[in-house]
Design an enzyme around this catalytic site. Structure first.
Site, PDB file in Angstrom:
ATOM      1  N   PRO A 182       3.375  12.620  49.468  1.00 35.35           N
ATOM      2  CA  PRO A 182       3.013  13.598  48.396  1.00 35.35           C
ATOM      3  C   PRO A 182       1.595  13.325  47.836  1.00 35.35           C
ATOM      4  O   PRO A 182       0.879  12.121  47.865  1.00 35.35           O
ATOM      5  CB  PRO A 182       3.898  12.937  47.187  1.00 35.35           C
ATOM      6  CG  PRO A 182       4.307  11.960  47.766  1.00 35.35           C
ATOM      7  CD  PRO A 182       4.298  11.685  49.183  1.00 35.35           C
ATOM      8  N   ASN A 238      -4.972   1.273  53.746  1.00 36.40           N
ATOM      9  CA  ASN A 238      -6.472   1.627  53.991  1.00 36.40           C
ATOM     10  C   ASN A 238      -7.489   0.342  53.131  1.00 36.40           C
ATOM     11  O   ASN A 238      -6.730  -0.626  52.653  1.00 36.40           O
ATOM     12  CB  ASN A 238      -6.763   2.907  53.197  1.00 36.40           C
ATOM     13  CG  ASN A 238      -6.488   2.946  51.845  1.00 36.40           C
ATOM     14  OD1 ASN A 238      -7.070   2.389  50.878  1.00 36.40           O
ATOM     15  ND2 ASN A 238      -5.534   3.908  51.280  1.00 36.40           N
TER      16      ASN A 238
HETATM   17  N1  CTP Z   1      -5.076  12.106  46.030  1.00 35.12           N
HETATM   18  C1  CTP Z   1      -3.771  11.898  45.363  1.00 35.12           C
HETATM   19  N2  CTP Z   1      -2.478  11.674  46.380  1.00 35.12           N
HETATM   20  C2  CTP Z   1      -2.649  11.887  47.718  1.00 35.12           C
HETATM   21  C3  CTP Z   1      -4.175  11.920  48.014  1.00 35.12           C
HETATM   22  C4  CTP Z   1      -5.286  12.080  47.421  1.00 35.12           C
HETATM   23  O1  CTP Z   1      -3.460  11.698  44.358  1.00 35.12           O
HETATM   24  N3  CTP Z   1      -1.811  11.900  48.695  1.00 35.12           N
HETATM   25  C5  CTP Z   1      -6.001  12.055  45.101  1.00 35.12           C
HETATM   26  C6  CTP Z   1      -6.963  10.741  45.021  1.00 35.12           C
HETATM   27  O2  CTP Z   1      -6.559   9.413  44.151  1.00 35.12           O
HETATM   28  C7  CTP Z   1      -8.388  11.283  44.554  1.00 35.12           C
HETATM   29  C8  CTP Z   1      -8.176  12.780  45.169  1.00 35.12           C
HETATM   30  O3  CTP Z   1      -7.031  13.215  45.377  1.00 35.12           O
HETATM   31  O4  CTP Z   1      -8.509  11.366  43.356  1.00 35.12           O
HETATM   32  C9  CTP Z   1      -9.022  12.930  46.382  1.00 35.12           C
HETATM   33  O5  CTP Z   1      -8.556  12.039  47.428  1.00 35.12           O
HETATM   34  P1  CTP Z   1      -8.916  12.414  48.994  1.00 35.12           P
HETATM   35  O6  CTP Z   1      -7.870  11.601  49.851  1.00 35.12           O
HETATM   36  O7  CTP Z   1     -10.469  12.048  49.011  1.00 35.12           O
HETATM   37  O8  CTP Z   1      -8.643  13.875  49.255  1.00 35.12           O
HETATM   38  P2  CTP Z   1      -7.733  14.481  49.957  1.00 35.12           P
HETATM   39  O9  CTP Z   1      -7.382  15.696  49.207  1.00 35.12           O
HETATM   40  O10 CTP Z   1      -6.571  13.886  50.399  1.00 35.12           O
HETATM   41  O11 CTP Z   1      -8.796  15.120  51.215  1.00 35.12           O
HETATM   42  P3  CTP Z   1      -9.079  14.180  52.555  1.00 35.12           P
HETATM   43  O12 CTP Z   1      -8.444  13.010  52.736  1.00 35.12           O
HETATM   44  O13 CTP Z   1      -8.924  15.370  53.619  1.00 35.12           O
HETATM   45  O14 CTP Z   1     -10.627  14.147  52.381  1.00 35.12           O
END
Ligand code: CTP
Length: 421
Positions: free
Chosen positions: A305, A210
């Site tokens: 994960p 990304n």
């Molecule tokens: N995060 C993480 N591991 C993942 C995905 C997310 O540790 N596999 C952490 C990110 O570092 C951030 C938080 O979770 O602090 C939220 O991440 P985000 O990607 O915005 O949220 P998601 O829970 O993955 O939801 P979505 O992608 O559906 O918005």
């Protein structure tokens, strides 16, 4: 109780960017700082001492041998007076003299004689900045704890384009004062930060990733370090150097990031999850390069994960800070993540409008159960210090409620005191 004004000794050395320094004095003073200007001989070729006297309201110091000025406040006294020394612009020549401990004029003597932290905002021609002599001096100074703000890249007074421009006064003032506000707030604590993107391999030459540059996470790691924490930075692949004093563990994919975090999280007090971790990875990684066949192709993905959620499930968990980068419904989505991942705090931002990914500025809204605070748009470095200050206050508040002994270090902040509506 009003806080003591920050006493800033502003050194101005002889570069064309000195014309911006009176504005820097104004920006510091607007934010309540007390500024004493010290000019080098070269600086006086660009701006007069009278200009700085007019904006700072104080006589400017220019000479080590000025008997009248020394009688009013000797240079050693002035060196002790300063909470902070900021040199803007800092020329290549001044940095060379500082690196070698020269004390043949007032400003270099003050830098040697003071215990105050020193911040330099370099400004010079791009070749001078890139010159190995300057870079060697930068290394020496950084290793000694001198902090550099900039230089920025762009058009230069000499007509060339490149790295060497002084940062804008507003940005210098924001970063210096934001750091001062968070000073010592994480002293004695261990902080683990994740930053950057992850790369999920598809085949030997391709991966899913990304746009994260890692800048925000790195700025947070540096700010936490400067606030006194022992910091481990678990980083995906980025083009950034580890901040001074921060231990970095480099990883590539989500699985490796989780393993690295788990290897250091046991003793951590605070976990700041700033990485843009892939939510999905390829179900199977092809051993050979995937060849093109039909007009379309389907890639099977499976969940990667969730590093933050995994740490949140631990029996003894650190104070948890998440990030939410959203394109819509920022507040609602952030609050859902705060609750769903059982976080203590979440920093949310809108992606787009030239904010968030791969840019130097950002704005955040920080939420915690029962409160929120807006952190206005500014450089990621200044923002990181503001965020660290909020984290430190919320952490101490939680410790205080849990009957911890640390609450005396930083006074607890009521959500209402900082709630931004
Ligand atoms: N995060 C993480 N591991 C993942 C995905 C997310 O540790 N596999 C952490 C990110 O570092 C951030 C938080 O979770 O602090 C939220 O991440 P985000 O990607 O915005 O949220 P998601 O829970 O993955 O939801 P979505 O992608 O559906 O918005």
């Amino acid at each position: 109780m009003t806080a003591q004004p920050r006493k800033i000794l502003l050194g101005v050395t002889g570069g064309i960017a000195a014309y911006k320094s009176p504005d820097l004095v104004r920006r510091f003073m607007e934010r309540g700082a007390d500024v004493q200007v010290v000019m080098s001989r070269g600086a006086q070729q660009f701006v007069t001492a009278l200009t700085f006297q007019a904006v700072s309201g104080k006589p400017v110091r220019t000479d080590l041998w000025d008997a009248a000025a020394e009688a009013a406040m000797g240079h050693i006294e002035l060196a002790r007076w300063a909470d902070e020394i900021v040199v803007a612009p800092a020329t290549a020549e001044f940095m060379a003299r500082l690196a070698h401990g020269f004390a043949d004029d007032l400003l270099s003597t003050l830098c040697l004689a003071s215990e105050a932290p020193i911040t330099l905002a370099p400004a010079m021609n791009r070749q001078m900045w890139a010159n190995p002599a300057t870079q060697a001096n930068v290394r020496v100074l950084t290793e000694r704890g001198v902090r550099l703000l900039g230089p920025a890249s762009g058009e230069q007074a000499c007509g060339e384009v490149g790295v060497g421009r002084m940062l804008e006064p507003q940005q210098i003032a924001d970063e210096v004062l934001a750091r001062a506000a968070s000073e010592g707030s994480l002293k004695g604590l261990k902080v683990v930060v994740t930053a950057g993107p992850t790369r999920e391999r598809i085949d030997p030459v391709r991966f899913i990733s990304n746009r994260s540059s890692g800048k925000m996470g790195y700025a947070v790691a540096q700010a936490a370090r400067e606030a006194g924490a022992d910091v481990v930075l678990v980083s995906g692949p980025v083009q950034l150097c580890a901040p001074p004093g921060v231990r970095r563990i480099a990883v590539e994919c989500a699985e490796q990031m989780l393993q690295a975090v788990e290897s250091v999280i046991d003793s951590a007090d605070i976990f700041i999850s700033a990485a843009a971790v892939s939510d999905y990875r390829a179900q199977e990684i092809a051993c050979e390069k995937i060849k093109k066949t039909g007009e379309t192709m389907t890639l099977s993905l499976t969940r990667a994960p969730d590093v933050l959620a995994t740490v949140a499930r631990r029996a003894s968990r650190p104070f948890l800070v998440g990030f939410a980068a959203e394109t819509e419904n920022v507040e609602r989505n952030a609050l859902v993540k705060l609750t769903a991942k059982h976080l203590d705090l979440i920093a949310a931002n809108r992606v787009g409008d030239n904010l968030a990914f791969d840019v130097d500025e950002n704005a955040l809204t920080v939420y915690w159960p029962g409160g929120k605070q807006e952190l206005e748009r500014t450089s990621k470095a200044a923002l990181a210090h503001q965020l660290v200050e909020v984290i430190a206050r919320r952490y101490r508040e939680r410790e205080r409620k849990a009957g911890g002994a640390c609450s005396a270090v930083v006074p607890p902040m009521s959500p209402a005191a900082h709630a931004a509506g």
